[in-house]
Design an enzyme around this catalytic site. Sequence first.
Site, PDB file in Angstrom:
ATOM      1  N   ARG A  99       0.833  -1.221   0.000  1.00 57.26           N
ATOM      2  CA  ARG A  99       0.000   0.000   0.000  1.00 57.26           C
ATOM      3  C   ARG A  99       0.865   1.268   0.000  1.00 57.26           C
ATOM      4  NH1 ARG A  99      -2.355  -3.633  -0.864  1.00 57.26           N
ATOM      5  NH2 ARG A  99      -4.303  -4.443  -0.043  1.00 57.26           N
ATOM      6  N   SER A 148     -10.795  -0.545   3.713  1.00 56.70           N
ATOM      7  CA  SER A 148      -9.970  -0.689   4.925  1.00 56.70           C
ATOM      8  C   SER A 148      -9.489   0.687   5.370  1.00 56.70           C
ATOM      9  CB  SER A 148      -8.738  -1.549   4.635  1.00 56.70           C
ATOM     10  OG  SER A 148      -9.144  -2.778   4.113  1.00 56.70           O
ATOM     11  N   GLU A 163      -4.738   3.787   6.153  1.00 60.15           N
ATOM     12  CA  GLU A 163      -4.519   3.564   4.718  1.00 60.15           C
ATOM     13  C   GLU A 163      -5.179   4.720   3.949  1.00 60.15           C
ATOM     14  OE1 GLU A 163      -5.447  -0.481   3.168  1.00 60.15           O
ATOM     15  OE2 GLU A 163      -6.415   0.573   1.515  1.00 60.15           O
TER      16      GLU A 163
HETATM   17  C1  LIG Z   1     -15.483  -0.488  -0.537  1.00 66.15           C
HETATM   18  C2  LIG Z   1     -14.017  -0.233  -0.784  1.00 66.15           C
HETATM   19  C3  LIG Z   1     -13.151  -1.292  -0.946  1.00 66.15           C
HETATM   20  C4  LIG Z   1     -11.797  -1.084  -1.195  1.00 66.15           C
HETATM   21  N1  LIG Z   1     -10.983  -2.160  -1.356  1.00 66.15           N
HETATM   22  C5  LIG Z   1      -9.670  -1.982  -1.625  1.00 66.15           C
HETATM   23  C6  LIG Z   1      -8.806  -3.107  -1.823  1.00 66.15           C
HETATM   24  O1  LIG Z   1      -9.234  -4.259  -1.807  1.00 66.15           O
HETATM   25  N2  LIG Z   1      -7.506  -2.870  -2.059  1.00 66.15           N
HETATM   26  C7  LIG Z   1      -6.988  -1.608  -2.121  1.00 66.15           C
HETATM   27  O2  LIG Z   1      -5.779  -1.462  -2.357  1.00 66.15           O
HETATM   28  N3  LIG Z   1      -7.772  -0.514  -1.951  1.00 66.15           N
HETATM   29  C8  LIG Z   1      -9.098  -0.678  -1.699  1.00 66.15           C
HETATM   30  N4  LIG Z   1      -9.907   0.414  -1.502  1.00 66.15           N
HETATM   31  C9  LIG Z   1      -9.326   1.763  -1.547  1.00 66.15           C
HETATM   32  C10 LIG Z   1      -9.473   2.471  -2.925  1.00 66.15           C
HETATM   33  O3  LIG Z   1     -10.379   1.799  -3.742  1.00 66.15           O
HETATM   34  C11 LIG Z   1      -8.128   2.553  -3.647  1.00 66.15           C
HETATM   35  O4  LIG Z   1      -7.162   3.204  -2.856  1.00 66.15           O
HETATM   36  C12 LIG Z   1      -8.232   3.309  -4.976  1.00 66.15           C
HETATM   37  O5  LIG Z   1      -7.050   3.169  -5.715  1.00 66.15           O
HETATM   38  C13 LIG Z   1      -8.538   4.789  -4.791  1.00 66.15           C
HETATM   39  O6  LIG Z   1      -8.838   5.329  -6.056  1.00 66.15           O
HETATM   40  P1  LIG Z   1      -9.553   6.721  -6.203  1.00 66.15           P
HETATM   41  O7  LIG Z   1      -9.548   7.081  -7.639  1.00 66.15           O
HETATM   42  O8  LIG Z   1     -10.871   6.681  -5.527  1.00 66.15           O
HETATM   43  O9  LIG Z   1      -8.527   7.649  -5.411  1.00 66.15           O
HETATM   44  P2  LIG Z   1      -8.852   8.930  -4.527  1.00 66.15           P
HETATM   45  O10 LIG Z   1      -9.499   8.493  -3.252  1.00 66.15           O
HETATM   46  O11 LIG Z   1      -9.545   9.953  -5.323  1.00 66.15           O
HETATM   47  O12 LIG Z   1      -7.379   9.426  -4.221  1.00 66.15           O
HETATM   48  C14 LIG Z   1      -6.512   8.636  -3.434  1.00 66.15           C
HETATM   49  C15 LIG Z   1      -5.137   9.307  -3.401  1.00 66.15           C
HETATM   50  O13 LIG Z   1      -4.566   9.306  -4.702  1.00 66.15           O
HETATM   51  C16 LIG Z   1      -4.292  10.648  -5.133  1.00 66.15           C
HETATM   52  N5  LIG Z   1      -4.628  10.691  -6.564  1.00 66.15           N
HETATM   53  C17 LIG Z   1      -5.803  10.327  -7.125  1.00 66.15           C
HETATM   54  N6  LIG Z   1      -5.724  10.436  -8.462  1.00 66.15           N
HETATM   55  C18 LIG Z   1      -4.495  10.883  -8.748  1.00 66.15           C
HETATM   56  C19 LIG Z   1      -3.797  11.198  -9.961  1.00 66.15           C
HETATM   57  N7  LIG Z   1      -4.363  11.080 -11.159  1.00 66.15           N
HETATM   58  N8  LIG Z   1      -2.515  11.624  -9.875  1.00 66.15           N
HETATM   59  C20 LIG Z   1      -1.894  11.765  -8.675  1.00 66.15           C
HETATM   60  N9  LIG Z   1      -2.506  11.486  -7.500  1.00 66.15           N
HETATM   61  C21 LIG Z   1      -3.781  11.051  -7.536  1.00 66.15           C
HETATM   62  C22 LIG Z   1      -5.165  11.538  -4.284  1.00 66.15           C
HETATM   63  O14 LIG Z   1      -4.611  12.838  -4.150  1.00 66.15           O
HETATM   64  C23 LIG Z   1      -5.185  10.773  -2.963  1.00 66.15           C
HETATM   65  O15 LIG Z   1      -4.021  11.062  -2.223  1.00 66.15           O
HETATM   66  C24 LIG Z   1     -11.289   0.233  -1.272  1.00 66.15           C
HETATM   67  C25 LIG Z   1     -12.168   1.320  -1.120  1.00 66.15           C
HETATM   68  C26 LIG Z   1     -13.528   1.093  -0.889  1.00 66.15           C
HETATM   69  C27 LIG Z   1     -14.453   2.252  -0.770  1.00 66.15           C
END
Ligand SMILES: Cc1cc2nc3c(=O)[nH]c(=O)nc-3n(C[C@H](O)[C@H](O)[C@H](O)COP(=O)(O)OP(=O)(O)OC[C@H]3O[C@@H](n4cnc5c(N)ncnc54)[C@H](O)[C@@H]3O)c2cc1C
Length: 343
Positions: free
Chosen positions: A165, A243, A339
């Site tokens: 992570r 998580s 996380e």
């Molecule tokens: C129900 C649920 C289940 C999940 N299960 C998992 C799992 O099994 N495994 C896992 O690893 N994660 C899991 N996650 C966490 C999440 O899905 C991941 O971390 C995902 O990659 C976040 O993507 P996002 O586009 O929503 O990022 P955001 O929440 O929008 O951003 C996350 C971070 O990335 C940065 N960021 C976003 N886009 C960019 C970009 N283009 N360039 C630079 N920085 C950027 C943001 O500034 C922030 O710091 C889960 C979340 C939920 C709600």
Amino acid sequence: MNRIEKDISLLPFNTFGIDARTKYFVRIQSVEELQTLLQTSIFKEEKHLLLGGGSNVLFTKDFDGLVIKTEIFGIEKTEEDHAHARVKVGAGEVWHNLVMHCVKNNLGGIENLSLIPGTTGAAPIQNIGAYGVEVKNVIEFVDAIELSTGATKVFTKDECRFGYRESVFKHELKEKYFISSVTLSVTKENHLLVTNYGALQDTLKSMNVDDVNDVTIQSISEAVIKIRTSKLPDPSVIGNAGSFFKNPTITQEHFASLQNKYSTMPSYPSINQQVKVPAGWLIEQAGWKGKRFDHVGVHQQQALVLVNYGGAHGDEILQLANKIQHDVEEKFGVTLTPEVNII
Ligand SMILES: Cc1cc2nc3c(=O)[nH]c(=O)nc-3n(C[C@H](O)[C@H](O)[C@H](O)COP(=O)(O)OP(=O)(O)OC[C@H]3O[C@@H](n4cnc5c(N)ncnc54)[C@H](O)[C@@H]3O)c2cc1C
């Protein structure tokens, strides 16, 4: 470039369902649009936050700056030979749509990561992982734009410095680069299928996929989707960010002393001779599973998932997280690290 909007609610843009507001908000649909944005006085004068699907953020207050939402789309096969394909994916593509695209086209490597919410551009940030697979296994390059100069840069997998992570984008380069696309190397044949995760094996069996030779990327994806929909709360129903904490790693000595006291304590091997302990187990043992306080709580089936039952302020969730951290530290001497990105 899209218009920079003012005083926008972030409620539709975060899976925790927190109704924080941002001073400015803009959607970016191409590299050129971002480069134009970087020249504006609003970008130069205000602090900024890069946002994908908002599934790994907790807004604890209104954001006094510019939220830049990634909406660069496109999935393109850039190279292929008989065994592999290189797929370049726009940062704004929904990760699960990419997985479904690969599964449908028999491209292997990310099927275990089915149904992880969020965008493809955010996948490298915390090196998303599930069911024995991490995205670093398939990442070839990450294309990014340096926010201070507008210059493009291609990060190799090594330069991303992936860990559990973790990546360089969460540390030295935090908020310094906008990820515009991610290039993956996926397999066309001789797929290396990862099925050693207990729940995955059980679900495949329940789907009558008993024989290891019958397992396909399609059946793995289907099994992962079944597991996830049965055990994880759907953010469109109950606000959450998956998580909340990472699984902590502790020294072997620390683990041995805890195991003396808690003989059922689960563990997994980790790097550098350390031991990884499931944070969910620690939280449950500390008595937090299923606890609810007004708008916020700890999910009933998943102690690692903090939830917004509706109308919560981000700060309420943060306070709950702090109390859990405190209790786990006191009971086990183990520090839980979030996380989720706390904003
Ligand atoms: C129900 C649920 C289940 C999940 N299960 C998992 C799992 O099994 N495994 C896992 O690893 N994660 C899991 N996650 C966490 C999440 O899905 C991941 O971390 C995902 O990659 C976040 O993507 P996002 O586009 O929503 O990022 P955001 O929440 O929008 O951003 C996350 C971070 O990335 C940065 N960021 C976003 N886009 C960019 C970009 N283009 N360039 C630079 N920085 C950027 C943001 O500034 C922030 O710091 C889960 C979340 C939920 C709600």
